[in-house]
Write a protein that holds these residues in place. Structure first.
Motif, PDB file in Angstrom:
ATOM      1  N   LEU A   1       0.817  -1.227   0.000  1.00 55.61           N
ATOM      2  CA  LEU A   1       0.000   0.000   0.000  1.00 55.61           C
ATOM      3  C   LEU A   1       0.843   1.265   0.000  1.00 55.61           C
ATOM      4  CD1 LEU A   1      -2.839  -1.019   2.504  1.00 55.61           C
ATOM      5  CD2 LEU A   1      -2.992  -0.853   0.012  1.00 55.61           C
ATOM      6  N   THR A   2       1.978   1.248   0.680  1.00 56.74           N
ATOM      7  CA  THR A   2       2.768   2.481   0.835  1.00 56.74           C
ATOM      8  C   THR A   2       3.942   2.603  -0.131  1.00 56.74           C
ATOM      9  OG1 THR A   2       4.182   1.455   2.515  1.00 56.74           O
ATOM     10  CG2 THR A   2       2.195   2.597   3.283  1.00 56.74           C
ATOM     11  N   ALA A   3       4.336   1.478  -0.745  1.00 54.99           N
ATOM     12  CA  ALA A   3       5.513   1.535  -1.627  1.00 54.99           C
ATOM     13  C   ALA A   3       5.236   0.991  -3.022  1.00 54.99           C
ATOM     14  CB  ALA A   3       6.674   0.764  -0.987  1.00 54.99           C
ATOM     15  N   ILE A   4       4.773  -0.251  -3.109  1.00 51.87           N
ATOM     16  CA  ILE A   4       4.638  -0.886  -4.418  1.00 51.87           C
ATOM     17  C   ILE A   4       3.499  -0.287  -5.230  1.00 51.87           C
ATOM     18  CG2 ILE A   4       4.189  -3.071  -5.603  1.00 51.87           C
ATOM     19  CD1 ILE A   4       5.519  -4.499  -3.267  1.00 51.87           C
ATOM     20  N   GLN A   5       2.309  -0.178  -4.640  1.00 52.90           N
ATOM     21  CA  GLN A   5       1.153   0.341  -5.385  1.00 52.90           C
ATOM     22  C   GLN A   5       1.361   1.785  -5.848  1.00 52.90           C
ATOM     23  OE1 GLN A   5      -1.420   2.655  -4.647  1.00 52.90           O
ATOM     24  NE2 GLN A   5      -2.637   2.116  -6.464  1.00 52.90           N
ATOM     25  N   PRO A   6       1.871   2.697  -4.993  1.00 54.93           N
ATOM     26  CA  PRO A   6       2.143   4.061  -5.495  1.00 54.93           C
ATOM     27  C   PRO A   6       3.202   4.081  -6.596  1.00 54.93           C
ATOM     28  CG  PRO A   6       2.050   4.044  -3.102  1.00 54.93           C
ATOM     29  CD  PRO A   6       2.044   2.614  -3.531  1.00 54.93           C
ATOM     30  N   ALA A   7       4.208   3.194  -6.496  1.00 53.60           N
ATOM     31  CA  ALA A   7       5.242   3.151  -7.524  1.00 53.60           C
ATOM     32  C   ALA A   7       4.664   2.692  -8.858  1.00 53.60           C
ATOM     33  CB  ALA A   7       6.369   2.219  -7.090  1.00 53.60           C
ATOM     34  N   LEU A   8       3.798   1.673  -8.831  1.00 53.91           N
ATOM     35  CA  LEU A   8       3.155   1.203 -10.056  1.00 53.91           C
ATOM     36  C   LEU A   8       2.261   2.279 -10.659  1.00 53.91           C
ATOM     37  CD1 LEU A   8       2.222  -2.454  -8.994  1.00 53.91           C
ATOM     38  CD2 LEU A   8       4.038  -1.745 -10.569  1.00 53.91           C
ATOM     39  N   GLN A   9       1.543   3.005  -9.801  1.00 55.93           N
ATOM     40  CA  GLN A   9       0.677   4.079 -10.284  1.00 55.93           C
ATOM     41  C   GLN A   9       1.498   5.222 -10.881  1.00 55.93           C
ATOM     42  OE1 GLN A   9      -2.633   3.829 -10.344  1.00 55.93           O
ATOM     43  NE2 GLN A   9      -2.778   5.785 -11.425  1.00 55.93           N
ATOM     44  N   ASN A  10       2.601   5.539 -10.220  1.00 59.08           N
ATOM     45  CA  ASN A  10       3.477   6.591 -10.725  1.00 59.08           C
ATOM     46  C   ASN A  10       4.075   6.194 -12.078  1.00 59.08           C
ATOM     47  OD1 ASN A  10       4.967   9.142 -10.315  1.00 59.08           O
ATOM     48  ND2 ASN A  10       6.760   7.811 -10.194  1.00 59.08           N
ATOM     49  N   GLN A  11       4.444   4.909 -12.203  1.00 59.32           N
ATOM     50  CA  GLN A  11       4.991   4.414 -13.459  1.00 59.32           C
ATOM     51  C   GLN A  11       3.951   4.505 -14.570  1.00 59.32           C
ATOM     52  OE1 GLN A  11       6.307   0.270 -13.323  1.00 59.32           O
ATOM     53  NE2 GLN A  11       8.265   0.910 -14.169  1.00 59.32           N
ATOM     54  N   LYS A  12       2.692   4.228 -14.245  1.00 58.76           N
ATOM     55  CA  LYS A  12       1.614   4.311 -15.225  1.00 58.76           C
ATOM     56  C   LYS A  12       1.357   5.750 -15.635  1.00 58.76           C
ATOM     57  CE  LYS A  12      -3.311   3.238 -15.829  1.00 58.76           C
ATOM     58  NZ  LYS A  12      -4.516   2.663 -15.185  1.00 58.76           N
ATOM     59  N   ASN A  13       1.355   6.663 -14.668  1.00 62.25           N
ATOM     60  CA  ASN A  13       1.065   8.074 -14.955  1.00 62.25           C
ATOM     61  C   ASN A  13       2.192   8.738 -15.736  1.00 62.25           C
ATOM     62  OD1 ASN A  13      -1.325   7.829 -13.548  1.00 62.25           O
ATOM     63  ND2 ASN A  13      -0.490   8.662 -11.636  1.00 62.25           N
ATOM     64  N   ASN A  14       3.408   8.229 -15.592  1.00 64.66           N
ATOM     65  CA  ASN A  14       4.561   8.862 -16.232  1.00 64.66           C
ATOM     66  C   ASN A  14       5.250   7.887 -17.183  1.00 64.66           C
ATOM     67  OD1 ASN A  14       4.540  11.464 -14.716  1.00 64.66           O
ATOM     68  ND2 ASN A  14       4.831  10.085 -12.990  1.00 64.66           N
ATOM     69  N   ALA A  15       4.447   7.273 -18.042  1.00 63.22           N
ATOM     70  CA  ALA A  15       4.985   6.363 -19.041  1.00 63.22           C
ATOM     71  C   ALA A  15       5.822   7.141 -20.046  1.00 63.22           C
ATOM     72  CB  ALA A  15       3.840   5.643 -19.751  1.00 63.22           C
ATOM     73  N   PRO A  16       6.736   6.474 -20.737  1.00 63.46           N
ATOM     74  CA  PRO A  16       7.547   7.176 -21.749  1.00 63.46           C
ATOM     75  C   PRO A  16       6.673   7.879 -22.778  1.00 63.46           C
ATOM     76  CG  PRO A  16       8.426   4.988 -21.337  1.00 63.46           C
ATOM     77  CD  PRO A  16       7.125   5.064 -20.601  1.00 63.46           C
ATOM     78  N   LEU A  17       7.137   9.014 -23.268  1.00 62.31           N
ATOM     79  CA  LEU A  17       6.396   9.775 -24.271  1.00 62.31           C
ATOM     80  C   LEU A  17       6.335   9.011 -25.584  1.00 62.31           C
ATOM     81  CD1 LEU A  17       7.924  13.306 -23.606  1.00 62.31           C
ATOM     82  CD2 LEU A  17       5.579  12.603 -23.117  1.00 62.31           C
ATOM     83  N   PRO A  18       5.276   9.231 -26.379  1.00 63.92           N
ATOM     84  CA  PRO A  18       5.219   8.607 -27.707  1.00 63.92           C
ATOM     85  C   PRO A  18       6.459   8.969 -28.526  1.00 63.92           C
ATOM     86  CG  PRO A  18       3.113   9.620 -27.154  1.00 63.92           C
ATOM     87  CD  PRO A  18       4.075  10.044 -26.088  1.00 63.92           C
ATOM     88  N   GLY A  19       7.031   7.989 -29.151  1.00 63.99           N
ATOM     89  CA  GLY A  19       8.243   8.225 -29.926  1.00 63.99           C
ATOM     90  C   GLY A  19       9.520   7.936 -29.174  1.00 63.99           C
ATOM     91  N   ALA A  20       9.412   7.711 -27.850  1.00 63.17           N
ATOM     92  CA  ALA A  20      10.608   7.380 -27.073  1.00 63.17           C
ATOM     93  C   ALA A  20      11.124   6.007 -27.481  1.00 63.17           C
ATOM     94  CB  ALA A  20      10.292   7.405 -25.582  1.00 63.17           C
ATOM     95  N   GLU A  21      12.402   5.930 -27.773  1.00 60.53           N
ATOM     96  CA  GLU A  21      13.001   4.675 -28.205  1.00 60.53           C
ATOM     97  C   GLU A  21      14.087   4.261 -27.217  1.00 60.53           C
ATOM     98  OE1 GLU A  21      14.467   5.168 -32.135  1.00 60.53           O
ATOM     99  OE2 GLU A  21      12.481   5.538 -33.021  1.00 60.53           O
ATOM    100  N   PRO A  22      14.232   2.967 -26.996  1.00 58.81           N
ATOM    101  CA  PRO A  22      15.326   2.510 -26.125  1.00 58.81           C
ATOM    102  C   PRO A  22      16.676   2.837 -26.757  1.00 58.81           C
ATOM    103  CG  PRO A  22      14.284   0.642 -27.243  1.00 58.81           C
ATOM    104  CD  PRO A  22      13.437   1.851 -27.528  1.00 58.81           C
ATOM    105  N   LEU A  23      17.678   2.996 -25.921  1.00 61.50           N
ATOM    106  CA  LEU A  23      19.012   3.305 -26.421  1.00 61.50           C
ATOM    107  C   LEU A  23      19.556   2.132 -27.229  1.00 61.50           C
ATOM    108  CD1 LEU A  23      20.685   4.945 -23.286  1.00 61.50           C
ATOM    109  CD2 LEU A  23      19.747   6.105 -25.284  1.00 61.50           C
ATOM    110  N   SER A  24      20.283   2.460 -28.287  1.00 65.91           N
ATOM    111  CA  SER A  24      20.953   1.437 -29.064  1.00 65.91           C
ATOM    112  C   SER A  24      22.064   0.816 -28.222  1.00 65.91           C
ATOM    113  CB  SER A  24      21.531   2.037 -30.343  1.00 65.91           C
ATOM    114  OG  SER A  24      22.581   2.946 -30.020  1.00 65.91           O
ATOM    115  N   GLY A  25      22.629  -0.283 -28.713  1.00 68.18           N
ATOM    116  CA  GLY A  25      23.705  -0.932 -27.969  1.00 68.18           C
ATOM    117  C   GLY A  25      24.884  -0.010 -27.724  1.00 68.18           C
TER     118      GLY A  25
END
Length: 336
Positions: A24-48
């Motif tokens: 309730l105090t750590a995992i769920q807020p972290a998952l919600q924060n990750q959902k609210n601040n997902a990478p922007l459209p067009g964001a690509e992972p770094l190449s090797g």
């Protein structure tokens, strides 16, 4: 209560209560924060290579002097088109299984912010020269040099990436400067640093404490735009404050036929917007105008400054005149 007299039940209940509170105090807020601040459209992972360059960026201490955070104050407009948001950092992961996420945002600006440097100054030649000897491109630079990322060869191989380094910045050595794999990996990471636009309909935070338009604004007339500031921000690192460029690396704008002559105006605008790579004696120029989203006001202000500086005597241009050329250049580029 029986539970306090039965250690098995007590520890079981306490353990389950601990796990519930952790969720309730750590995992769920972290998952919600990750959902609210997902990478922007067009964001690509770094190449090797860029990923390995990121590790070099960290290990060489670049994080100590450079930030990657565009604050919402007017002075930061030179570093990005908008203030930074949490989603800009959503793709930054742990350095490794055993090492936590590096503080790439930085805490001090001994050097400029690098959030958007891939658009602002992502040219290969300039960045490699800057790494080998920062004073070769920025006379007043206090950045340490990284010559161990390069080799000096008398006869480079055809596959080598040769850096056009003036002899006076060669530390007394002779030969050709060749970028090693590590230098190219660091370059790949630097070139990957580009600020992404927000999704359509998303409101941007405003820059605070705004001054009169003096560079990278929109809607201002060319007369209000400060061409000198635009030049210093976007062009000076290569062509130098004197407009004389660097021999064997970047062409001079002082007494340049392209700068001064009207019959070269279309080429002039095309170079600013789309870059240029047709001069074997000089390094390739990036598409600065396109990367920085220049309008006709920006281009006109830069041209008028360059045509009136360093003894140049070119005719002043108007934004309307430049807009027609920019539209034509875009049409021609689309037809290729």
């Amino acid at each position: 209560m029986e539970i306090f007299n039965n250690h098995k039940k007590l520890y079981t209940v306490a353990g389950l209560f601990f796990l519930l509170l952790t969720y309730l105090t750590a995992i769920q807020p972290a998952l919600q924060n990750q959902k609210n601040n997902a990478p922007l459209p067009g964001a690509e992972p770094l190449s090797g290579d860029a990923l390995k360059g990121k590790l070099l960026y960290i290990s060489e201490g670049c994080v100590a002097c450079h930030t990657q955070q565009v604050r919402n104050v007017d002075m930061d407009k030179n570093f990005g088109s908008r203030p930074g948001i949490p989603a800009d950092y959503a793709t930054i992961k742990r350095t490794s299984l055993w090492a936590n996420t590096a503080t790439l945002m930085g805490t001090e600006r001994t050097g400029p912010d690098l959030t958007n440097v891939g658009n602002r100054n992502g040219g290969k030649d300039w960045n490699l020269m800057h790494l080998f000897n920062p004073r070769s491109v920025v006379k007043e630079s206090i950045m340490p040099a990284y010559p161990w990322l390069f080799e000096i060869k008398e006869n480079p191989d055809s596959t080598d990436v040769v850096v056009s380094m003036p002899q006076e910045f060669m530390y007394g050595k002779t030969g050709k400067v060749v970028a090693t794999k590590k230098a190219l990996q660091l370059l790949a990471y630097i070139q990957s640093l580009k600020q992404l636009p927000l999704p359509e309909g998303t409101a941007e935070r405003e820059f605070l404490y705004k001054k009169e338009p003096a560079g990278k604004g929109t809607g201002a007339s060319a007369s209000k735009m400060d061409g000198k500031t635009l030049y210093a921000t976007n062009c000076q690192s290569c062509h130098q404050p004197t407009g004389e460029g660097l021999a064997g690396a970047f062409p001079p704008l002082k007494n340049s036929a392209v700068v001064n002559n009207d019959d070269q105006l279309e080429l002039y605008v095309d170079i600013i917007m789309n870059g240029y790579d047709a001069r074997p004696e000089y390094g390739a120029m990036a598409a600065v105008g396109t990367n920085m989203e220049f309008t006709e006001e920006h281009v006109a202000a830069i041209i008028n400054y360059e045509r009136s500086a360093w003894g140049n005597e070119g005719r002043p241009v108007t934004p309307d005149e430049i807009k027609k050329i920019m539209d034509f250049v875009k049409t021609k580029a689309a037809g290729k």
